[in-house]
Every structure is written in C-alpha cells, then in structure tokens.
Design a protein around this motif. Structure first.
Motif, PDB file in Angstrom:
ATOM      1  N   GLU A  96       0.839  -1.199   0.000  1.00 40.52           N
ATOM      2  CA  GLU A  96       0.000   0.000   0.000  1.00 40.52           C
ATOM      3  C   GLU A  96       0.880   1.257   0.000  1.00 40.52           C
ATOM      4  O   GLU A  96       0.609   2.220  -0.724  1.00 40.52           O
ATOM      5  N   ASN A  97       1.939   1.220   0.819  1.00 38.07           N
ATOM      6  CA  ASN A  97       2.869   2.355   0.853  1.00 38.07           C
ATOM      7  C   ASN A  97       3.551   2.592  -0.487  1.00 38.07           C
ATOM      8  O   ASN A  97       3.837   3.727  -0.865  1.00 38.07           O
ATOM      9  N   GLN A 121       2.253   2.377  -3.200  1.00 32.60           N
ATOM     10  CA  GLN A 121       1.326   3.067  -4.093  1.00 32.60           C
ATOM     11  C   GLN A 121       1.106   4.514  -3.665  1.00 32.60           C
ATOM     12  O   GLN A 121       0.203   5.174  -4.171  1.00 32.60           O
ATOM     13  N   ILE A 122       1.913   4.990  -2.744  1.00 35.29           N
ATOM     14  CA  ILE A 122       1.889   6.400  -2.380  1.00 35.29           C
ATOM     15  C   ILE A 122       3.147   7.018  -2.971  1.00 35.29           C
ATOM     16  O   ILE A 122       4.266   6.633  -2.624  1.00 35.29           O
ATOM     17  N   VAL A 123       2.962   7.961  -3.895  1.00 32.92           N
ATOM     18  CA  VAL A 123       4.113   8.533  -4.595  1.00 32.92           C
ATOM     19  C   VAL A 123       4.542   9.863  -3.968  1.00 32.92           C
ATOM     20  O   VAL A 123       3.789  10.490  -3.257  1.00 32.92           O
TER      21      VAL A 123
END
Lengths: 72, 179
Positions: free
Chosen positions: B174-175, B177-179
């Motif tokens: 999930e992390n 997918q954080i840009v």
C-alpha cells in the motif's frame, strides 16, 4: 474516486514532458504516470511540493474534488 | 549497498546465515548417516536414543534406523531449506515480500509437524532396535518431553509471525502506491 488528478492539464499548460518532470522531482516515470491517471493510494506532501515548484502552480491546480452527482 | 545502514546489516548477516544453512542442508543428512553407521553403544554407555538395543547394533538395525530417520530428517531439512530461502531474500534486500511470508509459514508448520513425526519415529525406533532382544525385553516406547512442547510453541510463534509478516507485506504494498 472523488479526487481527480489534473496533472496532465498543468503539464500541457507549462509545455513540459512527463519524463522531464519525473526527473526533476525525483520519482520514476512509471509512478508519475500512475499519479496522472489517479491510480495511486496517495501523494506525499514532499512530492506535491516538488510538482508545484517545478510547474509553478498550486495544489488546487493539480487536484480536483468532484461530487458523486457530477461524476454521473 | 542501500541507503539504510540497517538494511546493509540485514543483507550482510543474512549472507552469512544463508551459508550456514547451506552447510546444514548438506551436513545434516551426512552426519546422521555417519552417526548411525558408526554408533557404538557400548563405548557411549547407552546415552543415545538406541538404548533399546542390547549389544552392538547389527547392520540391519543400522539400516532400519537410517530409513526411519528419513521422516523427521525430511521435515527438518524442509525447515532449513525455507530458512535458507528466507536469508537469501534478506541478503538481496527483499524484506517484505510475499515469498518471505511463505518461508515463515512453511517453517512454522514444519516445527509443528516435526513433533508428532519425532514421537512416531522414536516409537518405531524402539521397536526396530529391540526386535533382536530376548523375549520379554523388547520395547515399544512413546517418548514425550517438555522439548516437544517447546518446539510446538516455537512453531506456533513462527506461524503467528508469518501472519504478522503478511500484514506487513500488505502495508508495504500500500505504501508503494503512495508517490
């Protein structure tokens, strides 16, 4: 998703290519592409700051909130 | 070299531990076979699991013991194989990956399964090694000790750790997918 990313619009206005922006802000082209299409879970403030700096814009120029009825 | 000294340390130590596991994978079967082929009960004063046999072990008894050892040895080697795989992943900087979770899960189950396998193995060994004893002095022994409970507990802990690692992998993905 109620948040629409309008980064491609700002890139077009500033006449900058995605790969150039990606290189300047230190993220991969793939991640920038995912961001443009809204297929990310979130954006770090650090990334948002860098984009606004390079494109000389505000966060509101990049992110738009739409309500459910507008989406339909 | 990564940016994190912690990751560097994990990679460095994992490379060494992977090598230790490789030695164990090869050495354990060899050691067990050599032990059973050369075991001399009388000189050891019967302080070994083959206490059920009277007199020196015959070649047949040695062969049967080796054959019976295949079961617990296989489970043990499966656990060591997964441990080696885990260190191999850590050595390349892959800390939170689905494959790591599988390694933990396999090791946990191996530790749990080896307990009943060992109990059956020792019972079969007692029969096999006392078969040539005089009538009335043959054994069928079922051994249970606190060691068995300890290994079961460790296996359960490792299994729970695998569930925690699965959650860590989910958070990591999930992390990412954080840009």
């Amino acid at each position: 998703m109620p948040i629409i990313v309008t980064l491609d619009v700002m890139l077009a206005r500033r006449k900058m290519k995605s790969k150039d922006l990606a290189a300047r802000i230190g993220i991969t082209e793939a991640n920038l592409s995912l961001l443009k299409s809204g297929k990310v879970k979130g954006v770090r403030f650090e990334t948002l700051t860098a984009i606004c700096r390079e494109l000389d814009c505000q966060p509101g120029d990049l992110l738009v909130y739409v309500t459910e009825c507008v989406e339909r | 070299m990564s940016d994190s000294p912690q990751i560097d340390r994990i990679e460095r130590v994992s490379r060494r531990l992977k090598a230790v596991c490789t030695v164990a994978l090869v050495g354990l079967p060899v050691l067990i076979v050599v032990l059973w082929l050369t075991l001399d009960l009388e000189s050891l004063g019967h302080q070994v699991p083959a206490v059920y046999a009277y007199g020196p072990l015959t070649p047949t008894e040695r062969a049967v013991a080796i054959a019976l050892t295949v079961a617990p040895l296989s489970v043990a080697l499966f656990a060591v194989w997964n441990l080696r795989r885990l260190f191999s992943l850590y050595a390349t900087g892959r800390i939170f990956a689905p494959e790591n979770v599988r390694c933990f899960r396999n090791m946990g189950w191996a530790l749990i399964v080896i307990v009943p396998v060992e109990v059956v193995y020792r019972a079969a060994l007692s029969v096999a090694l006392s078969m040539d004893n005089p009538p009335g002095e043959r054994f069928f022994a079922i051994e249970l000790s606190s060691n068995n409970l300890g290994i079961l507990m460790i296996g359960a802990v490792v299994l729970v750790v695998s569930w925690v690692m699965a959650e860590a992998v989910r958070v990591q993905e999930e992390n990412a997918q954080i840009v």
